[in-house]
Design an enzyme around this catalytic site. Sequence first.
Site, mmCIF file in Angstrom:
data_model
loop_
_atom_site.group_PDB
_atom_site.id
_atom_site.type_symbol
_atom_site.label_atom_id
_atom_site.label_comp_id
_atom_site.label_asym_id
_atom_site.label_seq_id
_atom_site.Cartn_x
_atom_site.Cartn_y
_atom_site.Cartn_z
ATOM 1 N N ASP A 1 -3.466 -0.765 0.308
ATOM 2 C CA ASP A 1 -4.299 -0.230 1.357
ATOM 3 C C ASP A 1 -3.928 -0.692 2.713
ATOM 4 O OD1 ASP A 1 -6.804 -0.257 -1.033
ATOM 5 O OD2 ASP A 1 -5.472 1.471 -0.439
HETATM 6 N N1 LIG Z 1 1.411 0.075 -3.559
HETATM 7 C C1 LIG Z 1 0.671 0.826 -3.360
HETATM 8 N N2 LIG Z 1 0.133 1.524 -4.256
HETATM 9 C C2 LIG Z 1 -0.956 2.369 -4.195
HETATM 10 C C3 LIG Z 1 -1.633 2.291 -2.642
HETATM 11 C C4 LIG Z 1 -1.168 1.453 -1.825
HETATM 12 O O1 LIG Z 1 -1.672 1.396 -0.797
HETATM 13 N N3 LIG Z 1 0.012 0.804 -2.197
HETATM 14 N N4 LIG Z 1 -2.694 2.908 -2.686
HETATM 15 C C5 LIG Z 1 -3.361 3.460 -3.783
HETATM 16 C C6 LIG Z 1 -4.321 4.104 -3.756
HETATM 17 N N5 LIG Z 1 -5.838 3.481 -3.787
HETATM 18 C C7 LIG Z 1 -6.530 3.612 -2.775
HETATM 19 O O2 LIG Z 1 -6.416 4.387 -1.854
HETATM 20 C C8 LIG Z 1 -6.113 2.544 -4.922
HETATM 21 C C9 LIG Z 1 -5.730 2.975 -6.322
HETATM 22 C C10 LIG Z 1 -5.923 2.155 -7.202
HETATM 23 C C11 LIG Z 1 -6.419 0.841 -7.178
HETATM 24 C C12 LIG Z 1 -6.459 -0.014 -8.334
HETATM 25 O O3 LIG Z 1 -7.044 -1.002 -8.064
HETATM 26 N N6 LIG Z 1 -6.147 0.646 -9.445
HETATM 27 C C13 LIG Z 1 -5.977 -0.127 -10.665
HETATM 28 C C14 LIG Z 1 -6.350 0.691 -11.819
HETATM 29 C C15 LIG Z 1 -7.537 1.636 -11.645
HETATM 30 C C16 LIG Z 1 -7.602 2.678 -12.753
HETATM 31 O O4 LIG Z 1 -6.885 2.537 -13.579
HETATM 32 O O5 LIG Z 1 -8.433 3.450 -12.390
HETATM 33 C C17 LIG Z 1 -4.796 -0.841 -11.043
HETATM 34 O O6 LIG Z 1 -3.456 -0.328 -10.583
HETATM 35 O O7 LIG Z 1 -4.829 -2.032 -11.524
HETATM 36 C C18 LIG Z 1 -6.578 0.534 -5.867
HETATM 37 C C19 LIG Z 1 -6.425 1.349 -4.832
HETATM 38 C C20 LIG Z 1 -2.361 4.031 -4.699
HETATM 39 N N7 LIG Z 1 -1.372 3.425 -5.036
#
Ligand SMILES: Nc1nc2c(c(=O)[nH]1)N[C@@H](CN(C=O)c1ccc(C(=O)N[C@@H](CCC(=O)O)C(=O)O)cc1)CN2
Length: 286
Positions: free
Chosen positions: A230
């Site tokens: 983000d």
């Molecule tokens: N490298 C990046 N990847 C992603 C980004 C980014 O900015 N850089 N944005 C996200 C979207 N997002 C918010 O907008 C977001 C999505 C997921 C998570 C998160 O903590 N996910 C957890 C798992 C959650 C789940 O399984 O429901 C994780 O990955 O451990 C935070 C922010 C998309 N990708």
Amino acid sequence: MTAPRQFRLTLACPDRLGIAAAVAQCIVDHGGWVQEAHNHAETDDPHFFMRVAIEHASLAPRLDDFQRAFEALAARFAMRWSLADSARPKRIVLMVSKQAHCLYDLLGRMQAGELPGQIVAVISNHPDLRGLVEWHGLPFHHVPVTPDTKPAAFAEVERLHAAYGAELIVLARYMQVLPPALCARQAGRILNIHHSFLPSFVGARPYHQAHARGVKLIGATCHYVTADLDEGPIVEQDVIRIDHADRIEDLVRTGQDVEKAVLARGLRFHLEDRVIVHGHRTVVFR
Ligand SMILES: Nc1nc2c(c(=O)[nH]1)N[C@@H](CN(C=O)c1ccc(C(=O)N[C@@H](CCC(=O)O)C(=O)O)cc1)CN2
């Protein structure tokens, strides 16, 4: 009424005297008819940014000569530049998890011919939205992601990206963090819609954070994706008023409308070559 076919020239370089004049002269020397032009001079860190829309028919006959001449001009000004043809829509891979509102919106805009790009496939880490995507006649790829399978999963995402000849990935509420290597290889070519008014409330549950904080405005942010969650350069944002009576589910419902509008606008700016990334920021010629 379809938009006139045009070339979109975008450029950025250290600022100095004579850039705009030299660019305009090069276009005129090759018969180019300018239909729209914007420029911005950044004063804090002296840099110059420009977008020129040129009538396709006026420049096409001498395109190769123009590109050769402009390459020489660009070298003189240490310019990074690109020239896009509006008749060649950028190929888009959408990524989504379970929430469908942004996917529905973009598929609807595509169906209505409103999206100046071409969605070529949808990838999801859940099977839930296969029916919706295939109903729109698009290929759907279920690529599950678990901590153990993450490297293989994103290798498959990159294989599909290459197989479809995609030029842009749009994270339309895709809830997995993309690996740094993919973000680096596709820098400036991955857009995300984050469901908060960044920099407030990063992470997967911004509406819960907003409710707990008691804010009176919530919003959404369309940004380029970097390895830092983000934190990527922002393309578009908007907000909407809420109040003490709004429960979390009300924030989610109200926020979804803002997410759809902000993603559609940010995506259009990118597809119309109106965005120039400069370090951690963007110049957007709306
Ligand atoms: N490298 C990046 N990847 C992603 C980004 C980014 O900015 N850089 N944005 C996200 C979207 N997002 C918010 O907008 C977001 C999505 C997921 C998570 C998160 O903590 N996910 C957890 C798992 C959650 C789940 O399984 O429901 C994780 O990955 O451990 C935070 C922010 C998309 N990708």
